[in-house]
Design a protein around this motif. Structure first.
Motif, mmCIF file in Angstrom:
data_model
loop_
_atom_site.group_PDB
_atom_site.id
_atom_site.type_symbol
_atom_site.label_atom_id
_atom_site.label_comp_id
_atom_site.label_asym_id
_atom_site.label_seq_id
_atom_site.Cartn_x
_atom_site.Cartn_y
_atom_site.Cartn_z
ATOM 1 N N SER A 300 0.815 -1.220 0.000
ATOM 2 C CA SER A 300 0.000 0.000 0.000
ATOM 3 C C SER A 300 0.841 1.258 0.000
ATOM 4 O O SER A 300 0.539 2.228 -0.703
ATOM 5 N N SER A 301 1.917 1.271 0.782
ATOM 6 C CA SER A 301 2.724 2.490 0.894
ATOM 7 C C SER A 301 3.442 2.834 -0.403
ATOM 8 O O SER A 301 3.856 3.978 -0.608
ATOM 9 N N ALA A 353 -4.441 0.045 0.014
ATOM 10 C CA ALA A 353 -4.558 0.377 -1.408
ATOM 11 C C ALA A 353 -5.504 -0.626 -2.073
ATOM 12 O O ALA A 353 -5.909 -1.625 -1.476
ATOM 13 N N THR A 354 -5.852 -0.351 -3.321
ATOM 14 C CA THR A 354 -6.812 -1.185 -4.048
ATOM 15 C C THR A 354 -6.247 -1.619 -5.394
ATOM 16 O O THR A 354 -5.179 -1.164 -5.816
ATOM 17 N N VAL A 358 -3.094 -0.266 -8.275
ATOM 18 C CA VAL A 358 -2.128 -1.103 -8.997
ATOM 19 C C VAL A 358 -2.144 -0.766 -10.477
ATOM 20 O O VAL A 358 -1.100 -0.520 -11.102
ATOM 21 N N VAL A 359 -3.335 -0.739 -11.060
ATOM 22 C CA VAL A 359 -3.428 -0.525 -12.509
ATOM 23 C C VAL A 359 -3.163 0.943 -12.866
ATOM 24 O O VAL A 359 -2.726 1.234 -13.983
ATOM 25 N N ASP A 360 -3.360 1.863 -11.915
ATOM 26 C CA ASP A 360 -2.916 3.243 -12.152
ATOM 27 C C ASP A 360 -1.402 3.278 -12.398
ATOM 28 O O ASP A 360 -0.917 3.992 -13.284
ATOM 29 N N ILE A 386 -3.218 -6.250 -0.622
ATOM 30 C CA ILE A 386 -4.070 -5.063 -0.556
ATOM 31 C C ILE A 386 -5.529 -5.483 -0.753
ATOM 32 O O ILE A 386 -5.824 -6.664 -0.965
ATOM 33 N N ASP A 387 -6.444 -4.539 -0.684
ATOM 34 C CA ASP A 387 -7.853 -4.846 -0.929
ATOM 35 C C ASP A 387 -8.015 -5.378 -2.345
ATOM 36 O O ASP A 387 -7.640 -4.713 -3.313
#
Length: 436
Positions: A300-301, A353-354, A358-360, A386-387
């Motif tokens: 996430s970080s 994070a979601t 990741v895809v961003d 992550i979520d």
């Protein structure tokens, strides 16, 4: 009211009555039509979403899916831990086992023998090497015990061959060059043991290179002289050079010295999330020129900017104000303080994070470096999760989001394995040329 009504001409009353009835009917019809349209739109969306997910899962099943980084060997050396059993990540913290690889449609994985940085002397180097070998032995033993469902892979083609047999492919890596010590012969020893990439450094500087996160700052200003020798030996043998965790100078040194493309086995884009472990756009462009690949990780970080957590900060501030200075604490008091901080962090965690984050990052790397220079390296069992991608059973959600954003099957195949395998082949070809 009645007398007033009858004084009004009858035709006008009839007209008013008919108009009122018409308006009420129109309102009722309009409301009913709006509800019907909303229901129809929702049904259409749900239907198209189901179709999208079904299409994404078909693609996920067809392409070779490879995760380039998992610290699962740390679990494998725990007494009683069985990779053939499905573990609950919420109960045990474990993120990878063979049943969950099957559930997530994960075909291949690099298990990294991770050795935390410790004292850099002969005794420390020896301990690090012993631990690294122990974890590699555990990887091989696990594969042999479960040879009906997994196999050790040494070359790119091995993963495809094992997939055809209905088995998962297990590659071996070393995270942190610390177990190499100061003996160049250890690089070949690890290659012969099956290691196919080495992460040069971890969270602290070692004898090879500077870390991106060492609190004392750089020591070698990039690679040390011995680190340069190690990179050349990795080229000669056919071991991929991994610059994740390295300082920016380590990246620039490695990409200049290596005769083969390099990798970042678990790193993200710094322009999207400003973390020193992530890679700048300049690095991404150089990675493209080099022919290398950046493997997205699920921490996430590294995936989103740290949100404000005022409750946690308030609790930590109160704890510190009520405590002695650390320099005045006994060892027991310091342990108590650390435990109190851990409990506060657990009580007020940062939101995860979601998959979108990741895809961003994937979108950004594709925009800057191109579709041929991005992959997936989750870092499960090393902090990743992550979520929506909490463990190996949920990695198909990456493919679903890629399809949702318009990526083609060819592009998804490159992201999941094609790009890393291309680098792997080029590293092997470089080794054959150098040995010749």
């Amino acid at each position: 009211m009645i007398s007033k009504l009858f004084r009004t001409p009858f035709p006008f009353l009839l007209l008013v009555f008919l108009i009122n009835c018409s308006q009420e009917t129109e309102v009722t019809a309009t409301t009913s039509d709006a509800v019907s349209v909303e229901v129809a739109e929702r049904a259409m969306f749900e239907g198209s979403e189901r179709e999208l997910i079904a299409r994404a899962l078909e693609i996920h099943d067809r392409v070779l899916t490879l995760d380039s980084h998992a610290d699962t060997p740390l679990r494998m050396i725990e007494p009683g831990f069985d990779m053939a059993e499905r573990h609950d990540p919420n109960e045990t913290g474990s993120k990878v086992d063979y049943p969950r690889m099957v559930e997530g449609g994960l075909d291949a994985i690099f298990f990294a023998a991770f050795v935390a940085q410790d004292i850099r002397d002969d005794k420390g180097n020896s301990r690090a090497k012993t631990l690294g070998v122990q974890m590699i032995d555990a990887i091989v033993a696990s594969a042999e015990e479960n040879s009906d469902i997994v196999g050790i892979a040494l070359d790119p083609e091995d993963a495809y061959n094992l997939e055809e047999q209905g088995k998962r492919a297990v590659y071996i890596a070393v995270e942190n060059g610390y177990p190499i010590g100061d003996d160049i012969a250890n690089v070949e020893m690890f290659y012969n043991a099956g290691v196919r990439y080495i992460t040069l450094v971890h969270s602290s500087n070692n004898d090879l290179a500077d870390s991106a996160t060492d609190p004392n700052g750089p020591e070698h200003q990039g690679l040390s002289t011995f680190g340069e020798e190690v990179v050349r030996e990795m080229n000669r043998l056919g071991i991929m050079v991994d610059v994740s965790h390295g300082s920016d100078d380590v990246f620039y040194d490695a990409i200049a010295i290596s005769e083969a493309p390099i990798i970042a086995s678990h790193s993200n884009a710094r322009a999207v999330t400003d973390h020193q472990r992530n890679m700048t756009d300049d690095m991404l462009k150089l990675m493209a020129e080099n022919g290398g690949v950046v493997q997205l990780t699920m921490l996430s970080s590294y995936l989103r900017d740290m949100p404000e957590n005022t409750e946690r900060e308030t609790a930590l501030a109160k704890l510190r104000s009520d405590s002695k200075p650390a320099s005045e604490m006994t060892e027991a008091e310091r342990l108590t303080m650390r435990e109190a901080i851990r409990e506060i962090n657990q009580q007020y965690p940062d939101p995860s994070a979601t998959v979108n984050h990741v895809v961003d990052h994937i979108d950004h790397i594709v925009e800057v470096a191109g579709i041929d220079h991005v992959g997936i390296g989750c870092d499960f069992d090393g902090g990743g999760g992550i979520d929506g991608i909490f463990d190996a059973s949920e990695v198909m959600n990456i493919t679903i989001e890629l399809v949702r954003r318009g990526y083609t099957e060819t592009e998804i195949q490159k992201i999941w394995s094609g790009n890393l395998m291309r680098v792997f082949r080029e590293v092997k070809a470089t080794a054959e040329r150098l040995q010749a």
